[in-house]
Scaffold this motif. Structure first.
Motif, PDB file in Angstrom:
ATOM      1  N   ASP A 254       0.745  -1.287   0.077  1.00 35.62           N
ATOM      2  CA  ASP A 254       0.157   0.218   0.042  1.00 35.62           C
ATOM      3  C   ASP A 254       1.057   1.333   0.023  1.00 35.62           C
ATOM      4  N   GLU A 255       0.748   2.024  -0.987  1.00 34.40           N
ATOM      5  CA  GLU A 255       1.683   3.276  -1.297  1.00 34.40           C
ATOM      6  C   GLU A 255       1.074   4.374  -0.157  1.00 34.40           C
ATOM      7  N   ARG A 256       0.019   4.222   0.360  1.00 35.72           N
ATOM      8  CA  ARG A 256      -0.488   5.534   1.094  1.00 35.72           C
ATOM      9  C   ARG A 256      -0.014   5.162   2.661  1.00 35.72           C
ATOM     10  N   VAL A 257       0.420   3.912   3.132  1.00 34.52           N
ATOM     11  CA  VAL A 257       0.859   4.054   4.314  1.00 34.52           C
ATOM     12  C   VAL A 257       2.019   4.761   4.920  1.00 34.52           C
ATOM     13  N   ARG A 258       1.691   5.465   6.027  1.00 34.93           N
ATOM     14  CA  ARG A 258       2.486   6.561   6.552  1.00 34.93           C
ATOM     15  C   ARG A 258       2.751   6.201   8.191  1.00 34.93           C
ATOM     16  N   GLY A 259       4.054   6.498   8.571  1.00 39.63           N
ATOM     17  CA  GLY A 259       4.258   6.172   9.744  1.00 39.63           C
ATOM     18  C   GLY A 259       5.483   7.098  10.414  1.00 39.63           C
ATOM     19  N   PHE A 260       5.603   7.013  12.000  1.00 39.83           N
ATOM     20  CA  PHE A 260       6.493   7.749  12.422  1.00 39.83           C
ATOM     21  C   PHE A 260       7.834   7.355  12.367  1.00 39.83           C
ATOM     22  N   ALA A 261       8.975   7.930  11.785  1.00 41.60           N
ATOM     23  CA  ALA A 261      10.259   7.263  11.619  1.00 41.60           C
ATOM     24  C   ALA A 261      11.172   8.464  11.252  1.00 41.60           C
ATOM     25  N   ASN A 262      12.468   8.026  11.322  1.00 45.36           N
ATOM     26  CA  ASN A 262      13.499   8.756  10.695  1.00 45.36           C
ATOM     27  C   ASN A 262      13.841   8.102   9.459  1.00 45.36           C
ATOM     28  N   GLY A 263      13.708   8.989   8.265  1.00 39.70           N
ATOM     29  CA  GLY A 263      13.879   8.600   6.927  1.00 39.70           C
ATOM     30  C   GLY A 263      15.139   7.683   6.701  1.00 39.70           C
ATOM     31  N   SER A 264      16.230   8.414   7.070  1.00 38.28           N
ATOM     32  CA  SER A 264      17.493   7.978   6.429  1.00 38.28           C
ATOM     33  C   SER A 264      17.716   6.428   7.395  1.00 38.28           C
TER      34      SER A 264
END
Length: 386
Positions: free
Chosen positions: A272-282
């Protein structure tokens, strides 16, 4: 001691803000892990009546995150490891089911009304039940047991967490350095190859403008990845918490997969391309790269090596799974797979790749787990959904 963190009027806070609100008098940033390990979500009808209990629980070393209703849990940037949930409240049982069914995410102590049966709470995923009014002594016993069980299941405490390394054997430090070298080897090799192409006069003349720009871009991408890896390692050594933001897990996974494309292994990205979460990208990208690299090595003996990276949401979690069709992890080794310096690769392995990944995701308030699989292995990165 500060009072429990009340999120009644808060839409969303970063982990850093949550930490500072509760631990603003602590100068030592290594205490961040203690917040995650001892944070308790509290969903109860009368916070005022529970204030004396809150004080006693805090005195025992627990940090309380108080929410006024089940819907407010959706707004938290991370899920604590433990919870006190009054199951008679509207939406409480449904919340409990979403958190802990089919896989338990939190250790939940269900608070029951005197006449309430415990069956629904246990079926919804509660680890234990207590009757109201709350007996603080019994609650403390349960929470301490939960914390002990959680610590046993997360034994991956390793040398990068330690400030005093004077008694660390030289072989251990060598292994840490080897793990860091393993993490930067691929981007460094790519950068050097591109630079050599640009330095070779005859080859450089044959390159078109677009090709030269592409080679420069490859060098820049590789150097940025090395910078990110070293920044992540430095953060772990210092004990600092990474900055978290609401981001697209699909985009992170896509960049990581693109960096690991191999002509010998079929790597697919799905979900699912819509999934978002709390994280640090790198940091998250590096974790995915690490898991995909492990999967590539695990499939070297497979006739048709395949790796599936999937992005999806499960209840309150945003997840990225990395599945391969290699030989899998033997049952007798599954409990040791996240132990520092334990490796199934012989002299080729350092035994720190999964430990670093586990550590990094733990810093983001999540976890890396080895899931059940009929064939091959599947590792899941589990983060707080946004």
């Amino acid at each position: 001691m500060n009072g429990p963190l009340d999120l009644t009027n808060v839409r969303s806070r970063s982990v850093r803000e949550l930490r500072d609100a509760q631990l603003d008098q602590l100068a030592d940033e290594t205490e961040v892990f203690k917040l995650f390990e001892a944070a308790v979500l509290v969903l109860a009808s009368s916070s005022a009546e529970l204030r004396p209990a809150f004080t006693e629980l805090e005195g025992a070393g627990f940090s309380l995150i108080v929410v006024p209703d089940a819907e407010s849990v959706e707004k938290l940037p991370f899920l604590p490891r433990f919870a006190l949930i009054e199951t008679a409240l509207p939406g409480a049982l449904e919340l409990l089911r979403r958190i802990n069914v089919p896989e338990p995410v939190m250790h939940v102590l269900a608070l029951l009304e005197p006449s309430e049966t415990e069956g629904p709470a246990l079926r919804a995923g509660a680890a234990q039940t207590l009757r109201l009014p709350l007996d603080v002594g019994s609650a403390l016993v349960c929470l301490r047991r939960f914390r002990a069980q959680d610590e046993i299941s997360r034994q991956a405490r390793h040398v990068v967490d330690r400030r005093d390394r004077s008694d660390v054997p030289a072989t251990v430090l060598e292994s840490v350095l080897a793990a860091v070298g393993h993490e930067i080897q691929n981007p460094l090799a790519a950068a050097l190859a591109s630079v050599e192409c640009l330095r070779e006069p005859e080859l450089a003349r044959r390159l078109g403008e677009d090709e030269r720009l592409a080679a420069v871009d490859d060098v820049a991408i590789a150097l940025r990845r090395i910078r990110d890896v070293m920044g992540a390692v430095t953060s772990m050594v210092k004990g600092t918490a990474p900055d978290l933001s609401r981001l697209s897990l699909w985009e992170c996974a896509e960049r990581a997969v693109d960096a690991m494309r191999s002509p010998n292994v079929r790597i697919e990205l799905a979900g699912d391309e819509r999934v978002r979460g709390f994280a640090n990208g790198s940091l998250l990208e590096q974790v995915i790269v690490n898991l995909v690299q492990n999967a590539i090595e695990a499939t070297k003996t497979s006739a048709n090596p395949q790796i599936l990276v999937r992005v999806y949401r499960a209840g309150l979690e945003a997840r990225i799974s990395v599945r391969d069709n290699g030989p899998g992890v033997p049952l007798e080794l599954r409990q040791r797979i996240f132990e520092p310096f334990f490796t199934t690769k012989g002299e080729r392995g350092t035994g720190l790749g999964l430990v670093l990944a586990h550590h990094a995701v733990g810093r983001m308030g999540g976890a890396v787990t080895l899931g059940p699989s009929q064939a091959g292995a599947v590792f899941r990165v589990r983060l707080r959904a946004a």
